[in-house]
Design a protein around this motif. Sequence first.
Motif, short mmCIF file in Angstrom:
data_model
loop_
_atom_site.label_atom_id
_atom_site.label_comp_id
_atom_site.label_asym_id
_atom_site.label_seq_id
_atom_site.Cartn_x
_atom_site.Cartn_y
_atom_site.Cartn_z
N TRP A 58 -83.03 8.82 -11.97
CA TRP A 58 -82.47 7.58 -13.02
C TRP A 58 -83.03 7.73 -14.28
O TRP A 58 -82.21 7.45 -15.19
N VAL A 62 -80.85 7.89 -18.00
CA VAL A 62 -81.05 6.59 -18.75
C VAL A 62 -81.51 7.74 -19.90
O VAL A 62 -81.08 7.14 -21.26
N LEU A 66 -80.06 8.29 -24.50
CA LEU A 66 -80.67 7.76 -25.47
C LEU A 66 -81.47 8.69 -26.44
O LEU A 66 -81.28 8.30 -27.50
N LEU A 243 -75.39 -12.31 -24.30
CA LEU A 243 -74.81 -10.85 -24.11
C LEU A 243 -73.23 -10.84 -24.24
O LEU A 243 -72.83 -10.02 -24.88
N LEU A 291 -78.27 -1.84 -31.72
CA LEU A 291 -79.14 -2.05 -30.45
C LEU A 291 -80.34 -2.82 -31.00
O LEU A 291 -80.83 -3.60 -30.32
N LEU A 294 -81.07 -6.83 -30.47
CA LEU A 294 -81.24 -7.37 -28.87
C LEU A 294 -82.70 -6.87 -28.57
O LEU A 294 -83.30 -7.32 -27.53
N LEU A 295 -83.06 -5.56 -29.01
CA LEU A 295 -84.28 -4.90 -28.30
C LEU A 295 -85.23 -5.83 -28.88
O LEU A 295 -86.37 -6.04 -28.38
N TYR A 298 -85.48 -8.88 -26.73
CA TYR A 298 -86.18 -8.66 -25.56
C TYR A 298 -87.28 -8.36 -25.43
O TYR A 298 -88.01 -8.83 -24.47
N THR B 107 -89.04 -1.08 -18.01
CA THR B 107 -88.76 -1.52 -19.54
C THR B 107 -87.75 -0.64 -19.86
O THR B 107 -86.61 -0.67 -20.69
N LEU B 108 -87.73 0.73 -19.66
CA LEU B 108 -86.99 1.70 -20.21
C LEU B 108 -85.55 1.77 -19.75
O LEU B 108 -84.52 1.94 -20.19
N PHE B 109 -85.71 1.60 -18.25
CA PHE B 109 -84.47 1.37 -17.70
C PHE B 109 -83.28 0.20 -18.02
O PHE B 109 -82.39 0.50 -18.12
N PHE B 110 -84.02 -0.80 -18.79
CA PHE B 110 -83.45 -1.90 -19.20
C PHE B 110 -82.29 -1.58 -20.52
O PHE B 110 -81.73 -2.43 -20.79
N VAL B 111 -82.89 -0.63 -21.22
CA VAL B 111 -82.35 -0.53 -22.50
C VAL B 111 -80.73 -0.49 -22.65
O VAL B 111 -80.04 -1.05 -23.53
N PRO B 112 -80.12 0.28 -21.61
CA PRO B 112 -78.57 0.28 -21.86
C PRO B 112 -78.00 -0.93 -21.94
O PRO B 112 -76.85 -1.14 -22.44
N LEU B 113 -78.76 -1.86 -21.20
CA LEU B 113 -77.98 -3.45 -21.13
C LEU B 113 -78.08 -3.93 -22.55
O LEU B 113 -77.24 -4.98 -22.77
N LEU B 114 -78.77 -3.53 -23.43
CA LEU B 114 -78.78 -3.96 -24.87
C LEU B 114 -77.82 -3.60 -25.65
O LEU B 114 -77.70 -4.10 -26.73
N MET B 115 -77.10 -2.61 -25.25
CA MET B 115 -76.18 -1.77 -26.16
C MET B 115 -74.75 -2.51 -25.74
O MET B 115 -74.48 -2.93 -24.55
N GLN B 167 -73.89 1.84 -17.85
CA GLN B 167 -74.15 0.49 -18.81
C GLN B 167 -74.66 -0.68 -17.99
O GLN B 167 -75.60 -1.56 -18.38
#
Lengths: 315, 298, 435
Positions: A58, A62, A66, A243, A291, A294-295, A298, B107-115, B167
């Motif tokens: 995964w 992801v 990116l 969101l 982005l 929001l980053l 976060y 933390t990295l897995f979470f990034v797509p949610l911010l788009m 996403q």
Amino acid sequence: MSAKTLATTGRTAGTGSRGGPRAAAPRPRPGLVRRPGRPHRRPCRRPDWLGGLGAAAWLVIVAVPLYYVLASSLREKSDYLDAGPLSVPHHVVLSNYRTVLDSGFADYLWNSVLVTAATVALVLALALPAAYAIVRSRSRFVTAGFSVMLMGLAIPAQATIVPVYLLITRLHAYDTLTAIVLPTAAFSLPMAILVLTSTMRDIPGELYEAMTVDGANATQVLRSLVLPLTRPGLVTVGIYTALGAWNGFIFPLVLTQSEAHRTVTLGLWNYQGQQGGIDVPATMAAVVLSLLPLLAAYLVGRRHLLSGLTAGFGK
Amino acid sequence: MNTALRRSDGRPGALWAVPALLYFALFAVVPMALVVVLSFCRWNGLGSPHWAGTANWTRLLHDPDLGQSLRLSLLLTVVNWAVQTLICLPLGVWCAGHQRARAVLSTLFFVPLLMSSAAVALLFAALLDPNFGLAHAIGPWLGVDDGNFIGDPHLALWTVTAVVTWQFVPFHTLLYQAAARQVPAQLYEAATIDGAGRWRQFLSVTLPQLRHTVVTSSVLMLVGSLTYFDIVLILTNGGPGTSTRILPLHMYLTGFSSFDMGYAGVLAVLLLVAGTTLSLLVVRVTGFRRMTSRREGL
Amino acid sequence: MNRALTLRFTTALATATALAATATACGSSGPGASGGGSGKVTVWALQDTALNPVQRKTVSTFNASSGDTKAAIQFFVNDPYKQKLQTALGSPNAPDVFLNWGGGNLTTYVKSGNVADLGTDLDASFKNEFLPSVMAGGTIDGKTYGVPMEGVQPVALFYNKDVFAKAGITQPPATWPDLLHDIDRMKARHITPIALAGSQAWTELMWLEYLLDRVGGPQVFVGIQAGKPGAWQDPAVTTALTMIRDLVDRGAFGTNYGSVGQDSGGADALLSKGRAGMELMGSWEYAGQLATAPDFVKKGKLGWTTFPTVPNGKGDAKNIVGNPCNFFSVTAKSKNRAAAVDFITKTVTEPSYVKNLIDIGQVPAIAGIEDQLKSGPNADYTTFVYGLVEHAPNFTQSWDQALAPATAQKLLTELQKVFNKQASPQQFVSAMDAE
């Protein structure tokens, strides 16, 4: 009443008959201290090969897109077409970001921030008293209203876009940021009220009683008992609503027209449909820029996120 | 007024709920009622709507794209639910571990949610270009040698599903991660004493403990499935042909590309019915309306 | 207030709101926003990176010399623009001057009574400044509703000279058999013969527009546009579609064209990078390539030619298809009609505006500007485009602009199915016939 007593009462009240021993009532200060005796998973000693493999897979899924966004946004246009999409950029250039910012993208970001903040504030201001009344008042009218709200839980906002457009123009709000906020907040309300009522219901009844015996009125109960204990729920609602508002597409599209009121989602969409083909590196730079706010949010609020996210949805 | 706000028993009066209810009535319920009215009108957006009787509704029977769009919506919903749950649940449980590496990865897995959806769609539109994007590099691994993902009528919907999954997986993974951390350690200890291996423990301890989260996450996925159309709009515009023309998009295109507002109203009513049905189902299954604490179990 | 009273009060309020809103739903439509009459002319136009600065300059020049009349121009992106126009026309929110595509697109707005007939406002000498075949796009039932406001946009066949040379092709294809022959030659060299952005059906539509014209002449589409019963069943339609299907089966577009987007520049890049030999595209292709692949254009590697002729076809080889032009029209309800007309007449034919258009690679629809084009930049190309339009016996408007929006949507969807081998030409015809 100290946090500790709260926790104890909460735990006794919250041991369900069928749910097994559960985590206790919402903690007043989530994520800061682990309460003594808070159960959590003990890490296994043997390495978890299967899990690690899945997580690694995964990670690739992801990370590759990116990386692609970031690398493309730093390329020159010619480099983008000639080099492989995964190669490291020849020279790193920031010119794409300049192009995007020169086209007014910063204003779009600011508009989106305003819309998001206003929507969250409005939703919280409306949902908090309503949820409080639903949980605590004995009025049948409120219960009926709650049922109507719940019907709206899964209703897609775009189904009502034409009447909303007519309504907004009647209110003389067409082509303002307010036009986006009003309906966005309305369609976020059901979920917000649902989450808050669930959270408030988890507050044990004897705590309410203890306060009212002392002669506290509804406002005082809300301020000193309900608000502190509902904080995780408020965080959840805030995140959810934010969101949704940040992502909003159809309301800005139909309810605004001038560039001064353009939001990020529309600004991004504008990169499509330009005659003569779009500039992929610049588009990717815009995606990265969209982005960032929001980053930042976060990274600041990460602590509250995990504790807040599960509030009100059961565990 | 005073009595409604301040009561001797310290309970809030009904008035506390009025602002939210009124607001919701004005900006959500009234438009919903108007959509029903609109579905009996003929209007192309220019000039004024005309009363059309049931003409739009009879057209519903002859709309060649309707069955397809309903099927696609259902398929997208079900497939998304299945795929996302199968990914998020184990991933969330894994992330709940306390090793340092896992925290960083989470933390990295979470990034797509911010788009935003628009950003995700633009990213994948570029990435899926079969000649200059990543599609021709990935394609051969997946048996699509020429990288023709969004252009192939048979693959387009699966591609959209994959993008939507990309996403939304982060969000649901977070839910499961938070829930998995709440599972009491004693249960695992007991299971270990009984000689259960990791897989056994997952099946007999973790899964039952996560059942509420499965319900919650599924509810959110279902509720969300009716609303994403912007990602499909930007990525495929419903194409190729009508291969990805899901119901929300069908309604949007009918209204805002064909300017057939009346018939779009009919499709909107269908969406409303679907949404309301789904809401009722969710409320029934989860017992959201119950006035007691949900922690008493379902 | 007791609870029962609260309940009644709220119910009454909600009912009143609902009634008020319902009463307005099937009645009038539209925003109650700023009215005009202030001598301030609102102009709506399309977002275009090259053109917008030119337009801004013209507006400020106009404003400096026009006394009390001031024009304000707003730019929109293509798709949302059509939506906005549709809902704003006829409402108080409408602009005074708005861009449209002329032809069928303008007819829709005229039929709803939202466009001013400028016949009496414009004098004959002004109208005669434009190319007649283009001016026709703004003329409906003999009345002038639109004035051409930028460059002409016919569709032409572009090709990469290097790729042709490598495949041993010395001349661009003049006839259909030539084209098929060239396709096979490029295929043998493992080059995609024709770049096609198949994820956006309007690029595919250009093939059908030209083929139908070459095979059956412009009259077939005239019948279709007029909504003549059975117009789609004309054998020429099936013939044209069968030819398209033949191209697809030959691999003329490669295999993955369905994923290629025009908006993302995918097809243009194939041509400029030498990975495809040809591309059928609107005349803006040149400016687009100049911006994204300047070397490819400057080194003379980009070629262009007219669409091939079809043996035994009824259409004139000089006929063209595309967008004759974009037009400025005045809304019927404009409170600043005189000022709006003033703005149009003083800007669109103004010499410096025309020169600026030519400088950014556009070909204005103004009569008698050959010499100006010859002395301007990109002369080879601009004179070619000008010649196309000037000598064309017929200039058919892009179908998706000419037909009613609902029909156009259907057409694009069904055509995409033919290109993707999801539907046969016969299935296409019966689907369109049912519209």
